[in-house]
Design an enzyme around this catalytic site. Structure first.
Site, PDB file in Angstrom:
ATOM      1  CG  HIS A   1     -18.658   7.809   9.348  1.00  0.00           C
ATOM      2  ND1 HIS A   1     -17.586   7.093   9.840  1.00  0.00           N
ATOM      3  CD2 HIS A   1     -19.229   7.011   8.408  1.00  0.00           C
ATOM      4  CE1 HIS A   1     -17.515   5.922   9.253  1.00  0.00           C
ATOM      5  NE2 HIS A   1     -18.500   5.841   8.361  1.00  0.00           N
TER       6      HIS A   1
ATOM      7  CB  CYS B   1     -18.294   5.808   4.909  1.00  0.00           C
ATOM      8  SG  CYS B   1     -20.050   5.339   4.964  1.00  0.00           S
TER       9      CYS B   1
END
Length: 484
Positions: free
Chosen positions: A144, A152
């Site tokens: 992202h 992430c």
């Protein structure tokens, strides 16, 4: 001319199914692929909507987008520096360990999130069937924007917008899922020699085989799972009339690897094994385990942050003037938390040295038929003692990866980000979605937003990996060129 453009756009959208249509449901997700990148596709004989494949490397902090050209093979389209990743080198094993996953995953349109709380994102699909067979846990592990990570892979907003647009167009072109390959580092002989004593090496050798399949064929390898391991490009044995059935926790069915792929992979592995043995024999030092550092950041971004460090990613090369890069590839938010040692100095502990240089380790690579002294040495130390073309019925036990070390995040002062009309929520362990009702930071393009046919806020399913129907890497300057 305007009417023709609108008609063409209408025809394109009419051909998209409901799932794909939701990919462009707002202005951020509807941004066009930049003209500069389209020009690169043209130069490399690629079509805008041809299939893609993504590879990611933690230590180098790089994300590669590969795209199928008109010959049907994948070639490197562009390399993106990663703004932030968390955890250690090695696979993710449990919820909350801050580890970014490693392995092979499949990304469907349902995993693309146009309403991400971190600008735009796609779900990696962790845990896959292999992870689940080992009892590994975790959820909502994303790639992202916002340059913030607790498990992430985080890019800048500008970067994820471009990557998202390229993926969106491949789905509009008919690709049902693209493959996402995540590695601790480039699977080179140098890196494998340096990390030879890392407890994650058996797992890394296993996914290296998938890397080798891709590099010798320039095709997306078919991925299956059985006996708690990965299997790449399996095919039914000659004369078999039953389709292959794989279960990650069950015994492998009888299968073969096509001869052309098996021979090419075997030759590559023999070359790698010989080079690994040569590097070890000449005294290549063992990589050191850094403690107290959480993840990494590409040096391009670290150079733009006061007292920024690359953490577990590659540090600046000697003599490299990072100030020469006048602009980072995207906006670095003021909340960015670069990796750094809490003690303000790198604390390193060497991996335990091998007591016996000939001690065998778990093998994956094919044996070399050569009598070369280095290839013989490679077999003795555990590189190159398995036959990738043989059928198997022996259950193998996957060793438990080393427990990652984490560190409390440090704070710092960074250049302020341009004002925006929306406020991001605090970053948690997993991705959370948020429908932005305020003004967006980007302007919508000619393609009108469509009504989503899927719940963008619902957790994305984890499909089984599937197959989809090499250009040399450019210089550092060219790969990290400024965004338009």
């Amino acid at each position: 001319m305007t009417s023709a453009v609108l008609l063409a756009a209408g025809a394109l959208l009419a051909g998209c199914n409901g799932e794909n249509a939701s990919l462009a449901s707002n202005a951020k997700a509807n941004q066009p692929v930049p003209p500069k990148l389209i020009a690169t596709m043209t130069e490399k004989d690629m079509e805008l909507q041809s299939p893609i494949l993504i590879r990611l490397f933690k230590q180098e902090a790089e994300l590669e987008v590969w795209k199928q050209n008109r010959s049907g093979k994948f070639a490197l389209l562009k390399t993106y520096p990663i703004c932030r990743w968390s955890g250690d080198l090695g696979p993710k094993t449990r919820e909350g360990d801050r580890q970014a996953p490693e392995g092979f995953y499949s990304i469907t349109p349902a995993q693309m999130n146009p309403r991400s709380a971190y600008y735009l994102s796609f779900n990696t699909g962790y845990p896959n069937a292999f992870d689940k067979s080992l009892g590994r846990t975790g959820s909502e592990l994303m790639v992202h924007g916002d340059c913030s990570s607790r498990g992430c892979y985080a890019m800048t907003d500008e970067q994820i917008a471009e990557i998202y647009a390229v993926g969106r167009e491949s789905f509009f072109g008919g690709q049902r899922a693209f493959q996402f390959q995540a590695y601790p580092f480039h699977m080179t002989a140098v890196n494998l020699a340096k990390h030879r004593n890392n407890p994650n090496m058996p797992f890394w050798k296993m996914i290296k085989e998938g890397n080798d399949h891709f590099e010798v064929t320039h095709q997306e390898p078919k991925v299956e799972f059985c006996e708690h391991k990965y299997v790449f490009d399996p095919a039914a044995p000659p004369g078999s009339t039953k389709p292959l059935q794989f279960n990650a926790s069950a015994q492998c069915p009888a299968y073969v690897i096509p001869d052309d792929i098996a021979s090419a992979v075997r030759e590559k592995q023999e070359r790698d094994n010989t080079e690994i043995a040569r590097l070890i024999a000449k005294g290549t030092p063992v990589a050191r385990l850094n403690t107290g550092i959480d993840g990494g950041m590409n040096r391009v971004f670290a150079a733009k942050i006061p007292e920024g460090q690359t953490g577990l990613s590659d540090p600046a090369e000697p003599g490299l003037k990072l100030t020469a890069y006048s602009t980072a590839p995207g906006t670095i938010p003021p909340t960015v938390n670069p990796p750094r040692d809490p003690a303000a100095a790198t604390v390193a502990a060497a991996y335990e040295q091998e007591a016996d240089a000939t001690r065998p380790s778990s093998s994956l690579l094919a044996p070399s038929a050569s009598g070369n002294v280095f290839s013989n040495f490679a077999r003795k130390i555990g590189f190159g003692t398995a036959d990738t073309t043989a059928t198997t019925a022996t259950t193998t036990k996957q060793p438990t990866p080393a427990k990652p070390k984490t560190a409390a995040p440090a704070t710092h002062t960074a250049p302020l980000r341009p004002a925006v009309a929306e406020k991001r929520p605090a970053h948690g362990t997993s991705e959370k979605t948020a429908d932005k009702s305020g003004k967006t930071k980007q302007v919508a393009t000619a393609r009108p937003p469509l009504k989503p046919a899927i719940d963008a806020d619902a957790p994305a399913p984890t499909p089984a990996p599937r197959a989809a129907p090499v250009a040399a890497t450019n210089s550092f300057d060219n790969r990290f060129s400024a965004f338009r």
